[in-house]
Design an enzyme around this catalytic site. Sequence first.
Site, PDB file in Angstrom:
ATOM      1  N   SER A  57       0.823  -0.969   0.018  1.00 34.72           N
ATOM      2  CA  SER A  57       0.134  -0.151  -0.080  1.00 34.72           C
ATOM      3  C   SER A  57       0.833   1.197  -0.072  1.00 34.72           C
ATOM      4  CB  SER A  57      -1.000  -0.038   1.066  1.00 34.72           C
ATOM      5  OG  SER A  57      -1.420  -1.217   1.342  1.00 34.72           O
TER       6      SER A  57
HETATM    7  N1  SAM Z   1      -1.057  -3.782   3.607  1.00 37.98           N
HETATM    8  C1  SAM Z   1      -0.342  -4.557   2.706  1.00 37.98           C
HETATM    9  C2  SAM Z   1       1.019  -4.180   2.513  1.00 37.98           C
HETATM   10  O1  SAM Z   1       1.316  -3.056   2.981  1.00 37.98           O
HETATM   11  O2  SAM Z   1       1.804  -4.615   1.892  1.00 37.98           O
HETATM   12  C3  SAM Z   1      -1.198  -4.514   1.354  1.00 37.98           C
HETATM   13  C4  SAM Z   1      -1.947  -5.505   1.406  1.00 37.98           C
HETATM   14  S1  SAM Z   1      -2.634  -5.815  -0.362  1.00 37.98           S
HETATM   15  C5  SAM Z   1      -3.409  -4.090  -0.792  1.00 37.98           C
HETATM   16  C6  SAM Z   1      -4.052  -6.345  -0.045  1.00 37.98           C
HETATM   17  C7  SAM Z   1      -3.959  -8.239   0.646  1.00 37.98           C
HETATM   18  O3  SAM Z   1      -5.241  -8.432   0.878  1.00 37.98           O
HETATM   19  C8  SAM Z   1      -3.340  -8.834  -0.482  1.00 37.98           C
HETATM   20  O4  SAM Z   1      -2.217  -9.630  -0.267  1.00 37.98           O
HETATM   21  C9  SAM Z   1      -4.430 -10.076  -0.568  1.00 37.98           C
HETATM   22  O5  SAM Z   1      -3.979 -11.203  -1.016  1.00 37.98           O
HETATM   23  C10 SAM Z   1      -5.113  -9.969   0.810  1.00 37.98           C
HETATM   24  N2  SAM Z   1      -6.296 -10.529   0.783  1.00 37.98           N
HETATM   25  C11 SAM Z   1      -7.549 -10.169  -0.180  1.00 37.98           C
HETATM   26  N3  SAM Z   1      -8.590 -11.067   0.324  1.00 37.98           N
HETATM   27  C12 SAM Z   1      -8.105 -11.696   1.579  1.00 37.98           C
HETATM   28  C13 SAM Z   1      -8.966 -12.300   2.419  1.00 37.98           C
HETATM   29  N4  SAM Z   1     -10.235 -12.804   2.380  1.00 37.98           N
HETATM   30  N5  SAM Z   1      -8.304 -12.748   3.597  1.00 37.98           N
HETATM   31  C14 SAM Z   1      -7.207 -12.601   3.696  1.00 37.98           C
HETATM   32  N6  SAM Z   1      -6.395 -11.667   2.962  1.00 37.98           N
HETATM   33  C15 SAM Z   1      -6.931 -11.223   1.726  1.00 37.98           C
END
Ligand code: SAM
Length: 209
Positions: A57
Amino acid sequence: MAYRNLLLKDLKRNGITNQAVLDAISEVPREKFVLPAYKKRAYENTALPIDKEQTISQPFIVALMTQALLEHAHPHKILEIGTGSGYQTAILATLFEEVWTIERIEVLYTKAKQTLAKLGYNNIHYKLGDGTLGWNEHAPYDGIIVTAAALSPPRKLLEQLNPEGGLMVIPIGRPNQVQELTIISRNEGEFAKSVLELVTFVPLIPDHH
Ligand code: SAM
């Protein structure tokens, strides 16, 4: 270090006023969480690609979401949905006593866990699975931060929010479009909603979609 200082200036200019949040951003080495090809760009105030078509992010959004959680009077226990690179997790673990984090993609889960262990964090609990179900064993949480966009807040997460002052920060809207970064607070069991910012996140994907 010069790049990091520029990033901090940018965050301040954009309304990040909480000194603890700014200190955490200046402490956590973002270059350890980006892909090798992006190391030189680690301190740009932008989201960057990571594996599996996901993103680390934007630092401003990480700071804004974290700052919102600090509005809680005594935030101790934080649940994060979407570990991704682990960068937001590191910021949370710097500021809060204990952090529970859930990721659904195994390679990201494994890599984030390794990166964070190497950096010495020992107050993070990791789970591979569907974060829309939360992590009930350790509920209630003072703060729940969802780093992927949902059409509506998952019911199980609302249930796991501390009824006395719990705060959830979650992007609400369609995937990869403009979404509302929403704060949901829970006081005396009642929920209240406000919108903090417009954002664009990858989708929150439940296992049963
Ligand atoms: N905060 C993180 C960082 O700074 O690296 C970025 C996260 S990224 C925008 C969103 C993440 O949410 C992805 O790795 C994705 O695989 C995960 N994700 C999506 N749906 C999910 C779920 N139902 N449960 C857990 N993780 C999930």
